[in-house]
Design an enzyme around this catalytic site. Sequence first.
Site, PDB file in Angstrom:
ATOM      1  N   ARG A 110     -11.394   5.405   5.560  1.00 37.33           N
ATOM      2  CA  ARG A 110     -12.777   5.875   5.704  1.00 37.33           C
ATOM      3  C   ARG A 110     -12.914   7.315   5.206  1.00 37.33           C
ATOM      4  O   ARG A 110     -11.935   8.051   5.074  1.00 37.33           O
ATOM      5  CB  ARG A 110     -13.246   5.760   7.150  1.00 37.33           C
ATOM      6  CG  ARG A 110     -12.521   6.588   8.166  1.00 37.33           C
ATOM      7  CD  ARG A 110     -13.213   6.516   9.530  1.00 37.33           C
ATOM      8  NE  ARG A 110     -12.293   6.807  10.616  1.00 37.33           N
ATOM      9  CZ  ARG A 110     -12.686   7.008  11.874  1.00 37.33           C
ATOM     10  NH1 ARG A 110     -13.970   6.968  12.181  1.00 37.33           N
ATOM     11  NH2 ARG A 110     -11.809   7.260  12.822  1.00 37.33           N
ATOM     12  N   VAL A 123      -1.830  -2.506   9.588  1.00 38.46           N
ATOM     13  CA  VAL A 123      -2.287  -1.121   9.774  1.00 38.46           C
ATOM     14  C   VAL A 123      -3.719  -0.941   9.243  1.00 38.46           C
ATOM     15  O   VAL A 123      -4.507  -0.182   9.811  1.00 38.46           O
ATOM     16  CB  VAL A 123      -1.325  -0.146   9.059  1.00 38.46           C
ATOM     17  CG1 VAL A 123      -1.750   1.306   9.278  1.00 38.46           C
ATOM     18  CG2 VAL A 123       0.104  -0.343   9.546  1.00 38.46           C
ATOM     19  N   ASN A 154      -7.561  -0.892   8.367  1.00 38.13           N
ATOM     20  CA  ASN A 154      -8.700  -0.925   9.299  1.00 38.13           C
ATOM     21  C   ASN A 154      -9.834  -1.815   8.824  1.00 38.13           C
ATOM     22  O   ASN A 154      -9.961  -2.029   7.611  1.00 38.13           O
ATOM     23  CB  ASN A 154      -9.229   0.514   9.466  1.00 38.13           C
ATOM     24  CG  ASN A 154      -8.480   1.252  10.555  1.00 38.13           C
ATOM     25  OD1 ASN A 154      -8.238   0.722  11.627  1.00 38.13           O
ATOM     26  ND2 ASN A 154      -8.101   2.501  10.255  1.00 38.13           N
ATOM     27  N   HIS A 171      -8.844  -0.214  18.602  1.00 38.25           N
ATOM     28  CA  HIS A 171      -8.533   1.007  17.844  1.00 38.25           C
ATOM     29  C   HIS A 171      -9.816   1.471  17.140  1.00 38.25           C
ATOM     30  O   HIS A 171      -9.932   1.431  15.922  1.00 38.25           O
ATOM     31  CB  HIS A 171      -7.405   0.712  16.845  1.00 38.25           C
ATOM     32  CG  HIS A 171      -7.023   1.888  15.999  1.00 38.25           C
ATOM     33  ND1 HIS A 171      -6.513   3.053  16.511  1.00 38.25           N
ATOM     34  CD2 HIS A 171      -7.086   2.074  14.650  1.00 38.25           C
ATOM     35  CE1 HIS A 171      -6.276   3.898  15.537  1.00 38.25           C
ATOM     36  NE2 HIS A 171      -6.625   3.334  14.385  1.00 38.25           N
ATOM     37  N   ASN A 183      -1.370   7.060   1.281  1.00 39.41           N
ATOM     38  CA  ASN A 183      -0.981   8.096   2.243  1.00 39.41           C
ATOM     39  C   ASN A 183      -0.155   7.539   3.405  1.00 39.41           C
ATOM     40  O   ASN A 183       0.907   8.072   3.730  1.00 39.41           O
ATOM     41  CB  ASN A 183      -2.242   8.780   2.782  1.00 39.41           C
ATOM     42  CG  ASN A 183      -2.836   9.739   1.757  1.00 39.41           C
ATOM     43  OD1 ASN A 183      -2.143  10.234   0.878  1.00 39.41           O
ATOM     44  ND2 ASN A 183      -4.129   9.997   1.883  1.00 39.41           N
ATOM     45  N   VAL A 184      -0.658   6.496   4.049  1.00 40.90           N
ATOM     46  CA  VAL A 184       0.040   5.978   5.233  1.00 40.90           C
ATOM     47  C   VAL A 184       1.318   5.228   4.821  1.00 40.90           C
ATOM     48  O   VAL A 184       2.386   5.437   5.400  1.00 40.90           O
ATOM     49  CB  VAL A 184      -0.882   5.050   6.058  1.00 40.90           C
ATOM     50  CG1 VAL A 184      -0.133   4.477   7.250  1.00 40.90           C
ATOM     51  CG2 VAL A 184      -2.115   5.813   6.534  1.00 40.90           C
ATOM     52  N   GLY A 185       1.207   4.381   3.813  1.00 45.00           N
ATOM     53  CA  GLY A 185       2.362   3.578   3.396  1.00 45.00           C
ATOM     54  C   GLY A 185       3.527   4.446   2.935  1.00 45.00           C
ATOM     55  O   GLY A 185       4.686   4.234   3.328  1.00 45.00           O
ATOM     56  N   GLY A 187       0.872  -1.175   0.000  1.00 38.74           N
ATOM     57  CA  GLY A 187       0.000   0.000   0.000  1.00 38.74           C
ATOM     58  C   GLY A 187       0.907   1.222   0.000  1.00 38.74           C
ATOM     59  O   GLY A 187       1.526   1.540   1.013  1.00 38.74           O
TER      60      GLY A 187
END
Length: 310
Positions: A82, A118, A120, A175, A10-12, A7
């Site tokens: 989300r 990570v 969700n 979480h 954004n986070v990766g 991925g």
Amino acid sequence: MKVTIVGAGNVGATCADVISYRGIASEVVLVDIKEGFAEGKAMDIMQCATTTVFNTQLSGTTGDYTKTAGSDVVVITSGIPRKPGMTREELIGINAGIVKSVADNVLTHSPNAIIVVVSNPMDTMTYLTLKATGLPKNRVIGMGGALDSSRFKYYLSKALDKPANDVQGMVIGGHGDTTMIPLTRLASYNGVPVSNFLSQAELDKVAADTMVGGATLTGLLGTSAWYAPGASVAYLVDSILNDQKRMIPCSVFLEGEYGQEDICMGVPCIIGKNGVEKIVDVQLNDAEKALFAKSADAVRNMNADLKSVL
Ligand SMILES: NC(=O)C1=CN([C@@H]2O[C@H](COP(=O)(O)OP(=O)(O)OC[C@H]3O[C@@H](n4cnc5c(N)ncnc54)[C@H](O)[C@@H]3O)[C@@H](O)[C@H]2O)C=CC1
Ligand SMILES: O=C([O-])CC(=O)C(=O)O
């Protein structure tokens, strides 16, 4: 040491960026399904090498898992985030299938990797990864508590009007917007209980803001957050690769700890080169125990939805 991040969104990509400029790993491979996307992100970050000054070798691939072979740590951030108004739990339908197939692919080429989940809903995706792969429980770690704790410390620092780095605190439990448990009783300002400085009403507000920290950012940004999530993953990966044995709240498989079994939830763990090296048993008071049990019920309900993929 080699890290694969699946991925390159954004986070990766943020995680790859932080791992690179902080020199946490010698090699990072970004994987995505969007044609050319991981390659582009890797090239963009590599072009920071001479300005932020690092030597990490970063590359990207569109789905070629042979390039990930021999990874020490694999981070799974693939899946959808989300949108404002949604809960993390609503992502399960799409993300469960993605996480399961990605876990199978990475393990084919990196059978000894420690997996950091990570995507969700993270606690349920961690449980899915553990059950679907059959990996030992020390090698499957869900990242959420590190991020939630950093948000908790941020809100505490705002309420105290003191630097965040002088604040200690931890969030355990699920979480989720309603399942997180910020441990205000144990939080401190340089070792002094925060209750010395903040009223119960102020502490309750800090806890409430922390719990919806992700939702607040999703409302502001239109998609979920990435700077603090990416940095929190890098912090966790650092503790694994460099055997730092930090105590970090992580979602891990419980077998009786905190009164729970057959579930992955956030509890304080010692994180080192073997992944989860120890679950730290913090004595909770009755109110905190009740919150943990309620949080576990919610996570367990979500796990029940995995029947079609497991
Ligand atoms: N555990 C935590 O604390 C946090 C979890 N998240 C979760 O992380 C996930 C990623 O969030 P973002 O990076 O913001 O989303 P994003 O949409 O920016 O990136 C996700 C990437 O995954 C890729 N992808 C989808 N299916 C794939 C597959 N089968 N193989 C490889 N790549 C695939 C997409 O092409 C996309 O580039 C979401 O599920 C989000 O809810 C986000 C922040 C914090
Ligand atoms: O809020 C979200 O959906 C993403 C996430 O898990 C976080 O930022 O805590």
